[in-house]
Structures are given as C-alpha cells and as structure tokens.
Design a protein around this motif. Structure first.
Motif, PDB file in Angstrom:
ATOM      1  N   GLU A 185      38.978  37.991  32.094  1.00 43.69           N
ATOM      2  CA  GLU A 185      37.600  38.189  31.627  1.00 43.69           C
ATOM      3  C   GLU A 185      37.377  39.655  31.260  1.00 43.69           C
ATOM      4  O   GLU A 185      38.102  40.528  31.726  1.00 43.69           O
ATOM      5  CB  GLU A 185      36.592  37.778  32.696  1.00 43.69           C
ATOM      6  CG  GLU A 185      36.592  36.287  33.028  1.00 43.69           C
ATOM      7  CD  GLU A 185      35.885  35.436  31.976  1.00 43.69           C
ATOM      8  OE1 GLU A 185      35.523  35.947  30.899  1.00 43.69           O
ATOM      9  OE2 GLU A 185      35.696  34.236  32.253  1.00 43.69           O
TER      10      GLU A 185
ATOM     11  N   HIS B 251      29.939  37.968  33.048  1.00 42.24           N
ATOM     12  CA  HIS B 251      29.077  37.074  33.826  1.00 42.24           C
ATOM     13  C   HIS B 251      27.603  37.223  33.479  1.00 42.24           C
ATOM     14  O   HIS B 251      26.795  36.336  33.777  1.00 42.24           O
ATOM     15  CB  HIS B 251      29.260  37.344  35.325  1.00 42.24           C
ATOM     16  CG  HIS B 251      28.866  38.730  35.713  1.00 42.24           C
ATOM     17  ND1 HIS B 251      29.522  39.847  35.250  1.00 42.24           N
ATOM     18  CD2 HIS B 251      27.857  39.193  36.498  1.00 42.24           C
ATOM     19  CE1 HIS B 251      28.935  40.923  35.739  1.00 42.24           C
ATOM     20  NE2 HIS B 251      27.939  40.562  36.495  1.00 42.24           N
TER      21      HIS B 251
ATOM     22  N   ASN C 280      27.511  35.233  29.909  1.00 40.71           N
ATOM     23  CA  ASN C 280      27.858  33.804  29.964  1.00 40.71           C
ATOM     24  C   ASN C 280      27.632  33.287  31.384  1.00 40.71           C
ATOM     25  O   ASN C 280      28.572  33.056  32.129  1.00 40.71           O
ATOM     26  CB  ASN C 280      29.326  33.597  29.560  1.00 40.71           C
ATOM     27  CG  ASN C 280      29.601  34.117  28.156  1.00 40.71           C
ATOM     28  OD1 ASN C 280      29.070  33.612  27.189  1.00 40.71           O
ATOM     29  ND2 ASN C 280      30.429  35.143  28.065  1.00 40.71           N
TER      30      ASN C 280
ATOM     31  N   GLU D  77      26.727  30.523  32.636  1.00 41.81           N
ATOM     32  CA  GLU D  77      27.052  29.146  33.016  1.00 41.81           C
ATOM     33  C   GLU D  77      28.545  28.902  33.207  1.00 41.81           C
ATOM     34  O   GLU D  77      28.944  27.800  33.578  1.00 41.81           O
ATOM     35  CB  GLU D  77      26.515  28.163  31.957  1.00 41.81           C
ATOM     36  CG  GLU D  77      24.993  28.142  31.845  1.00 41.81           C
ATOM     37  CD  GLU D  77      24.319  27.682  33.134  1.00 41.81           C
ATOM     38  OE1 GLU D  77      24.945  26.936  33.911  1.00 41.81           O
ATOM     39  OE2 GLU D  77      23.168  28.079  33.372  1.00 41.81           O
ATOM     40  N   THR D  78      29.411  29.878  32.933  1.00 42.34           N
ATOM     41  CA  THR D  78      30.857  29.640  33.042  1.00 42.34           C
ATOM     42  C   THR D  78      31.272  29.530  34.508  1.00 42.34           C
ATOM     43  O   THR D  78      30.588  30.013  35.411  1.00 42.34           O
ATOM     44  CB  THR D  78      31.663  30.774  32.379  1.00 42.34           C
ATOM     45  OG1 THR D  78      31.425  31.990  33.111  1.00 42.34           O
ATOM     46  CG2 THR D  78      31.273  30.966  30.923  1.00 42.34           C
ATOM     47  N   GLU D  79      32.416  28.901  34.717  1.00 46.38           N
ATOM     48  CA  GLU D  79      32.929  28.748  36.089  1.00 46.38           C
ATOM     49  C   GLU D  79      33.184  30.102  36.731  1.00 46.38           C
ATOM     50  O   GLU D  79      32.934  30.291  37.927  1.00 46.38           O
ATOM     51  CB  GLU D  79      34.217  27.904  36.086  1.00 46.38           C
ATOM     52  CG  GLU D  79      33.985  26.432  35.795  1.00 46.38           C
ATOM     53  CD  GLU D  79      32.889  25.817  36.666  1.00 46.38           C
ATOM     54  OE1 GLU D  79      32.977  25.953  37.904  1.00 46.38           O
ATOM     55  OE2 GLU D  79      31.947  25.215  36.116  1.00 46.38           O
ATOM     56  N   ASN D  80      33.717  31.057  35.956  1.00 41.67           N
ATOM     57  CA  ASN D  80      33.998  32.384  36.514  1.00 41.67           C
ATOM     58  C   ASN D  80      32.716  33.119  36.896  1.00 41.67           C
ATOM     59  O   ASN D  80      32.677  33.844  37.893  1.00 41.67           O
ATOM     60  CB  ASN D  80      34.820  33.218  35.529  1.00 41.67           C
ATOM     61  CG  ASN D  80      36.297  32.863  35.592  1.00 41.67           C
ATOM     62  OD1 ASN D  80      36.759  32.281  36.564  1.00 41.67           O
ATOM     63  ND2 ASN D  80      37.034  33.214  34.559  1.00 41.67           N
ATOM     64  N   ALA D  81      31.652  32.924  36.085  1.00 42.31           N
ATOM     65  CA  ALA D  81      30.360  33.551  36.420  1.00 42.31           C
ATOM     66  C   ALA D  81      29.788  32.928  37.691  1.00 42.31           C
ATOM     67  O   ALA D  81      29.248  33.623  38.561  1.00 42.31           O
ATOM     68  CB  ALA D  81      29.378  33.394  35.265  1.00 42.31           C
ATOM     69  N   LYS D  82      29.938  31.608  37.823  1.00 45.08           N
ATOM     70  CA  LYS D  82      29.456  30.933  39.035  1.00 45.08           C
ATOM     71  C   LYS D  82      30.261  31.375  40.255  1.00 45.08           C
ATOM     72  O   LYS D  82      29.718  31.497  41.357  1.00 45.08           O
ATOM     73  CB  LYS D  82      29.545  29.417  38.853  1.00 45.08           C
ATOM     74  CG  LYS D  82      28.481  28.884  37.884  1.00 45.08           C
ATOM     75  CD  LYS D  82      28.670  27.413  37.632  1.00 45.08           C
ATOM     76  CE  LYS D  82      27.646  26.919  36.616  1.00 45.08           C
ATOM     77  NZ  LYS D  82      27.933  25.553  36.164  1.00 45.08           N
TER      78      LYS D  82
END
Length: 323
Positions: free
Chosen positions: A296, A301, A304, A306-311
């Motif tokens: 990344e 984050h 974006n 909503e991405t899995e990495n942001a979560k």
C-alpha cells in the motif's frame, strides 16, 4: 486579474501555488463539508464544530458514536486527531477527513476531536504545532466539567486520551507527545497513547531505500523548506528529523503507548521504521508497536476507507486503544 495572467512566485507541485501578489492556490485537497449534528444517515455518527480560540483562529470537529440504550451512559476514549496534507492543504472540515473519521468512529466507538489548525504559507510553522498544542490543552480542560462542551464532558473518558494523525499529522503527533513530556496539561490530564500514521519525518542524509540522487529535491525536502522557511537546520531540525543536531532524547515522549503505522510502498516508510528503532533505543519506558501494511502507498486508508487493509488498520487502532 485571472490566475492565468498572475505571476507565480513559488510552485510546489502537485500541492500548491503562490503568486507574487500573495494569493495562494491550493491545487490539491477536498471540499469543505458540514458536520452532521443529528447523526449521519449512513454511520449514525454525530458531528459538530466548535471554536477553541478566536485569536489565533483554532477550531475542531467533534465526533461521537451512535448512542444507544447500551452505550448512552458509557464514556468513550478520546482521540485528538491532526489531519495530514503537508502542513499546507486539507482541513478537519474537508470531505476526505470527515468521511474517514466518521467511518472510524462508527467502527471502533471512540470520540474524536479533529483539529482545524492554521496552514502554511499564510501561517508558516510553528503555527500548526502551537494550534494543536492549544487544542490538546482545550480538550484536557473539558475534564473540569462546568460550562464546558457537553459532548466531551458527558461522553468522553479523560483517563483515556490519545493523540493521532497521518503524514504531517503524524509529525505533529510526535512533536506534541514530546511537548507533553515536558509541559503539563490542564487538570492533571495525561496522554495515554499516540497513534502515528505514515509519519512525515525527513533528514539531509538518505536512509534505507531513499534515493541519494534526488534527495535534496524530493517533495519531503521541498515541502519542509516551504512550510517552515525560518527553521534552523532545515530538514535536520529535530521537528522533522528526531535525531537531528540538538534533538531531545526520545525517552522524553510524554505518553505511555505508541502505535506507529507504515505502508510498504510509501516513500516515508523507512523513516517510520527508523523512528520506531530510535524510540526503542532511547530508553523510553512505554510500549511501542509497529504495524506495517504491505503493498500500500501513503495514507491509502484515508482515501479508500472500505478496503480490507483500511479496515485492518482500524481494527489495529481499536486493539491499541482498548488494550
């Protein structure tokens, strides 16, 4: 006179352009959006704007999680947040940070105070540092109750105050934590933890994967000289290079816990890892964690959410706060 015919004094692409007549054109940054005092329809999070100081002009956007019968009497940890943008663009009131923080609050149930500090070049550094320290003092003073802000006095847990920010905001977090190590806050309030995300640190000597050829002309070097033209030592000043000449020991960080986040493709990644190493070697008595997201780029984050990495980053922050 249109911007097409005005003479440019300084251009710092892709961020900002300053004209010889003194006017400033911000080329990046997102539009200002209003708060949602009656709950955001998507997240249920409430937000409102408060004035911290008239002179200088400092304000903040406050966020509270959706209150239910289960949590309406609960006290939430308070995150005092400093936005990124190279000290010269973006805002606590911008759509980018409003969406990010509203989403974060809905995911992890904390109260947030997002600080609107003054920007360079109209207000060169150290204005942002002074504003953010004043905002943290204001938050601490709310613990006295009385005629204070009801959102914080009713719902904030002043035993669990955190400071956090990304990029330039991460740099501010470090400098505010250092100041909290030598100056006390009102009402005996302490900073429990600091959340340092993709921090903007730099220095005259390249480290790690930083390019030796373009180091002096790199964007981090140019931005620092633009936002703090009067600073002694340039990019080796301790405010941006924590091991620069005369830098105070990092053992003096005024918090108990530190979470530093880096991203694998970020130009500033190696500085974040180096910072963690320096804190570990300093003799600082607190707990430090490094969280790296591979593949990344810088502040992914925020852009974006909503991405899995942001979560995953939000979950890591939650585990850090609710430890």
């Amino acid at each position: 006179m249109t911007s097409a015919t005005k003479e440019v004094a300084i251009e710092l692409l892709p961020l900002i352009r300053v004209y010889k007549d003194g006017s400033v054109e911000r080329l990046e940054g997102t539009p200002i959006v209003p708060p949602s005092p009656d709950q955001d329809p998507e997240t249920g999070v409430s937000s409102k704007d408060v004035t911290i100081s008239e002179d200088p002009s400092i304000s903040a956007r406050l966020y509270l999680p959706k209150l239910t019968s289960h949590n309406q009497n609960q006290k939430f940890p308070i995150l005092v947040f400093f936005h990124g943008g190279g000290f010269c663009i973006e805002s606590a009131f911008s759509s980018l940070y409003h969406c990010y923080l509203g989403n974060l609050v809905s995911q992890i149930n904390i109260a947030v105070v997002s600080v609107e500090y003054r920007l360079a070049p109209e207000h060169p550094l150290p204005a942002a540092y002074e504003d953010c320290w004043a905002a943290l003092q204001w938050v601490a003073s709310q613990s006295a109750g009385n005629d204070k802000d009801p959102w914080l006095t009713n719902s904030g847990d002043f035993e669990r105050i955190f400071i956090g920010g990304d990029s330039a905001g991460g740099n501010i977090v470090h400098n505010i934590a250092m100041r909290a190590g030598v100056e006390s806050l009102p009402c005996g309030v302490k900073v429990l933890g600091a959340y340092v995300v993709h921090p903007y640190f730099w220095g005259s000597k390249p480290i790690g994967s930083e390019s030796k050829e373009v180091h002096e002309k790199s964007l981090p070097s140019l931005v620092w000289n633009f936002v703090y033209p009067s600073v002694t030592g340039g990019v080796d000043n301790p405010m941006i290079n924590p091991e620069g000449p005369g830098a105070p020991s990092l053992a003096g960080l005024g918090c108990d816990r530190l979470l530093v986040c880096v991203a694998g493709k970020d130009l500033l990644r190696d500085r974040g890892v180096w910072y963690v190493d320096m804190v570990r070697k300093s003799g600082w008595k607190g707990e430090i964690e490094l969280f790296e997201v591979e593949g990344e780029d810088h502040v992914f984050h925020i852009f974006n959410i909503e991405t899995e990495n942001a979560k995953a980053m939000a979950k890591r922050l939650a585990s850090f706060i609710f430890k």
